[in-house]
Structure formats: C-alpha cells, structure tokens
Design an enzyme around this catalytic site. Structure first.
Site, PDB file in Angstrom:
ATOM      1  N   HIS A 130      -1.476   6.064   2.481  1.00  0.00           N
ATOM      2  CA  HIS A 130      -1.592   5.128   3.596  1.00  0.00           C
ATOM      3  C   HIS A 130      -1.752   5.964   4.858  1.00  0.00           C
ATOM      4  O   HIS A 130      -0.976   6.883   5.101  1.00  0.00           O
ATOM      5  CB  HIS A 130      -0.362   4.232   3.701  1.00  0.00           C
ATOM      6  CG  HIS A 130      -0.583   3.030   4.572  1.00  0.00           C
ATOM      7  ND1 HIS A 130      -0.493   3.081   5.940  1.00  0.00           N
ATOM      8  CD2 HIS A 130      -0.920   1.756   4.266  1.00  0.00           C
ATOM      9  CE1 HIS A 130      -0.748   1.890   6.431  1.00  0.00           C
ATOM     10  NE2 HIS A 130      -1.016   1.060   5.445  1.00  0.00           N
TER      11      HIS A 130
ATOM     12  N   CYS B  16       0.789  -1.238   0.000  1.00  0.00           N
ATOM     13  CA  CYS B  16       0.000   0.000   0.000  1.00  0.00           C
ATOM     14  C   CYS B  16       0.819   1.286   0.000  1.00  0.00           C
ATOM     15  O   CYS B  16       0.753   2.070  -0.943  1.00  0.00           O
ATOM     16  CB  CYS B  16      -0.953   0.000   1.199  1.00  0.00           C
ATOM     17  SG  CYS B  16      -2.149  -1.357   1.166  1.00  0.00           S
TER      18      CYS B  16
END
Length: 510
Positions: free
Chosen positions: A141, A87
C-alpha cells in the site's frame, strides 16, 4: 499442515524440482525468474473459477481469457483466503508471510517495520539472494503505510504512473474512458504494463545468460474503485446480461458488528447523491447496482487484457520457461450480495480471493486444488519453487526475527493434490474496539467478535464477545443465515470455537 505431516520430504521435493528444471546442479546461474502480479480488489470470479467455489450463483460469464490461460498452466488455488480483507493489512501479511496480529498492521497507515518488526519481505528476500528486484504500481500500500513502497525491497527505483489522480476523482464511482481521453492521459494500469514490458526487455539479457535473475513485481490498481477502464470493455457486457444478486439482504440473525456501511463506495459523488446510510438492509437502487456490477466486470476484463500483454512479452523474449509467475488479488469484493459492498468484512465474498502460481516444468498442464490455503502460504511456496531454501516457522514472538513464515509451502499440492495444506483458514477484521476472528473449515465459517486489546498487547479478550456467527456452507453457501444459536449446531460451534481460539498455531500440532 505441520512439517512432519507431508508425505514428501524436502529432499524429495528438491529432487523433483531439479528434474523439472532440467538441472542436477542448481547455481545462481540457473535460478528461475519471478513475475509477481497483484490486482486490487479482485474477487474470485474469473472464468477459471467456474464451479462450486464461484463467488455467486448469479453472474454473467466473466471474460478473462488471459488469466484463464495462466490458470490452465498453474497451480490454481480455488479456495485461498486472505488474512484481512483490506489493502495494506492483506498485502503486508502476504508479503511478509505473517499474520496481522504479528505485523500489527490493521489499517492503511501503520508501517510494519515501525509497529511489527524489521521483517524481510518477499521481494527483499530475492534481492538478498542475488536477484534484481523491481517494483511498480501497487504492490505494498503506497505512502505512509509502507514507508514509501518499502525501499529495502527493491534494487531499482520504484515506478508510479503519472496522472493517477486525474483518473481517481471522487466525482464518479465508475467511468468508461474514451480512446481520445486515454491518448491524452493514459490510464495508470496502461502505464504500468508499458513500464513492465520495458523492464522485461531490459532485464532479459542478463536473466537469459544466467548472470542476473529477476523478481519483477507488477501491481495493478484495478478493479479498485473508481471502476475506470477503456470504453471498449463495457461492450463485452450488454446490460441484458447483468443480473442482480439473489440475496440483497443481510444474513438472518447477523450481529450488527459484522456489518460494514461501505463508506468507500458511498463517498463517490454519484453514490452520495442517493443519500444512502449504508445501514443494514438499506440497499442500493437496482439500476445503480446493475451499473456497478457491469462496470466491475469491465474493469476485471481490462486487467485481464493487461496480464495478457505481460504473458505475451515473456513468450516473445523467450523467458516463459524460465520464469515463475504468480497472480493474486489482494482480497475479495462484495457486489451487493447480502446487501454489502466493497470489502472490510469477514464474509466469504471479502476473504476469498484468486491465487495461482505457475512453475515451469511442474504445473505446465494445470493443477486445480480445492484445498483450503491462506495467502501467508504464498511467500514460502515461491521461495521453495525458486529453490532458495525453506523458511522456518515463526515462533510465537518473532518481532526480532527477520525471516520466518506463519504459513506453509504449497508445493506438496503439486505432487499430491489430495494433500492438505491446512484444514482451516483464518482471517480477521477490527471494528469498534473488537476484533472479528473467523475460521473457515471445509464446510463452515465461524466468527467471534471479542474485545481486542491493541496497543502493546494485541490480544483478544475472549470472555467479552460482541457477537458470534456460524454459516453452514453445505446448505447455505451464500451465508444468508447465522446458525450460531441454533441448538442443532451447538456441538459444531463448541468445536470451532476451541479451534478458533487455538488459532493457526494449534493446527501445527494437530
């Protein structure tokens, strides 16, 4: 693709954009809005991807009518590759248009402004060019890895849904939520799309009048683990239609460093009780594999339905023809192919992800490109599509440069779909003090695992390799056999090794 290799000059691109937008004089009052949609852990198994670039030959038909509709009106990139399959590194990379060895983000903790440089992000670029920049859900993130959703990127307070922790329990890897449960605690992505619709209605008047265009970033959490979705989506995929992957074993001759033990999945209670080690060729039981695959498909269809609500609201507000829409997954996902799960690898399943960009007036009838492209290409493409200039290519040392790109604009693919954005795509994955660098050509995937000097150096030691991989996609599209040491591939390996070590900058001069 170098800046001189395109058959279309930037002037001709600009004139074509002007003609498409119906304005010979572009001012801030006539700028296109941007709807920027990101889905988490979504592999390229959408209906629009059916064909040779589909992730697996064994699958049910993925039910994604809304994304398929968007794809039919977009530049659909069927072979788009992320720079690192997890991510934060991936999102940091495509939101800054710089690769992990420049951002220095390889994990879920490091914040690029602290370890890489004070880079201008994609939403920040639009903010600094007079746009209302609004974010919600998972774009960067969250937490430490982004300094709290990267405050410099937004003009309005960032939105996070309530009750997210309730739906992300580690007790179960998937769950079909009932109507009553959702009425009491709406699913996070349901809350996000509701907020997105609210913001579109708030932003629409100034956007339509030309007073204030918007950059609206909508980040969906699913289909990320745990696979949680409304129960009605499970009915879309009867158990009889779900099949096991055809290759539930590791690639032959694969170096062990290429493997991930998929701890992200094994830490959920229902999976943990199986006592799995995640070691090479220790597979998940078939019934569990089938359940997980069914739940993943259901979660993808759930996200597709939410994208449909966004598209419907754009139409309702009369914004569809004045809004650029991009949709991406932040990386791919293993569903038991090669015995692997989750991401965290350099394999095709992890690095290949969906990418589509809709530009009103230019992509209305859909343009499908099977050229190799990279996620770092998205930033300069959207900027140019909005006619906000051309990003310069980053020099080798760019920590002090706020705006530049390590990708290339994909607009030439709209005007000439045979144009090559690049001949190769580059990805990487760190493991055990090594960095797996991989190069994807039209036919091959080649990977080397050199020792990596990370702190303050960020350079590979090419003379110290822990493994080499070569997969021939012409005869082995599922990457079942590593042929790096086969004598018949010696010249191919030599050529790809040189190209890999030259990196993406070497392609700029070719």
């Amino acid at each position: 693709m170098s800046t001189t290799s395109s058959s279309l000059t930037m002037l001709s691109l600009f004139l074509l954009l002007c003609a498409a937008f119906g304005n010979s004089r572009i001012t801030t009052n006539h700028r296109k809005n941007v709807l920027f949609i990101v889905s988490d852990d979504m592999r390229a198994q959408l209906g629009a991807y059916s064909g040779p670039n589909f992730p697996s030959p064994i699958h049910p038909q993925m039910i994604t009518p809304n994304l398929d509709r968007l794809a039919s009106e977009s530049l659909l990139l069927t072979r788009a590759y992320v720079q690192q399959a997890t991510c934060s590194p991936s999102r940091t990379s495509f939101l800054t248009s710089r690769r992990p060895d420049t951002t220095h983000v390889y994990d879920l903790k490091s914040y690029f402004r602290k370890v890489g440089g004070n880079f201008t992000t994609l939403p920040q670029y639009f903010k600094e060019h007079g746009y209302e920049s609004v974010g919600m859900g998972k774009i960067f993130h969250p937490g430490k890895a982004s300094g709290g959703d990267d405050p410099p990127s937004w003009t309005l307070p960032y939105f996070h849904p309530r009750s997210k922790r309730h739906w992300t329990t580690k007790e179960r890897s998937w769950y079909a939520a009932t109507h009553d449960e959702r009425k009491k605690r709406p699913l996070p992505d349901e809350q996000i799309v509701k907020h997105a619709v609210k913001m579109l209605r708030k932003l629409a008047p100034k956007a339509k009048s030309g007073q204030k265009p918007f950059f609206l970033a909508v980040g969906f959490y699913k289909p990320h683990l745990p696979f949680v979705f409304p129960e009605e989506f499970l009915a879309m995929y009867p158990p009889s239609e779900i099949h096991l992957p055809p290759n539930p074993y590791a690639p032959e001759n694969m170096p062990s460093i290429a493997w991930t033990t998929y701890r992200e999945l094994r830490m959920f209670g229902d999976i943990a009780q199986l006592g799995l080690s995640g070691d090479i060729n220790t597979t998940i039981p078939s019934n569990v594999t089938l359940d997980l695959r069914r739940a993943y498909y259901s979660a993808v269809s759930y996200i597709d339905s939410l994208v449909g609500k966004l598209l419907a609201e754009l139409d309702h507000l009369g914004l569809a023809q004045s809004t650029i829409i991009s949709f991406v997954g932040d990386h791919g996902w293993h569903l038991g192919e090669n015995g692997e799960w989750t991401k965290h690898t350099n394999f095709e399943q992890a690095t290949h992800a969906p990418m589509m960009i809709r530009i009103p007036g230019l992509t209305d009838h859909g343009i499908v490109s099977d050229q190799l492209v990279e996620f770092v290409d998205m930033y300069p493409t959207i900027v140019e599509a909005a006619m906000l200039g051309t990003l310069p290519v980053c020099p080798e040392e760019s920590s002090h440069i706020e705006v530049c790109t390590e990708g290339t604009s994909l607009l030439p693919l709209i005007f000439n779909r045979q144009s090559e954005a690049s001949s190769y795509a580059f990805s990487q994955w760190p493991r055990s003090g090594k960095m797996g660098y991989t190069i994807r050509s039209s036919r091959y995937r080649y990977t080397e695992w050199p020792k990596f000097r990370r702190h303050h150096i960020y350079k590979p030691k090419w003379g110290d390799l822990a493994g080499v991989e070569l997969y021939d996609h012409l005869i082995d599209p599922e990457e079942n056999r590593n042929v790096a040491y086969d004598p018949e591939y010696a010249s191919v390996r030599c050529e790809l090794s040189l190209l890999l070590r030259e990196g993406w900058r070497g392609q700029e001069t070719n």
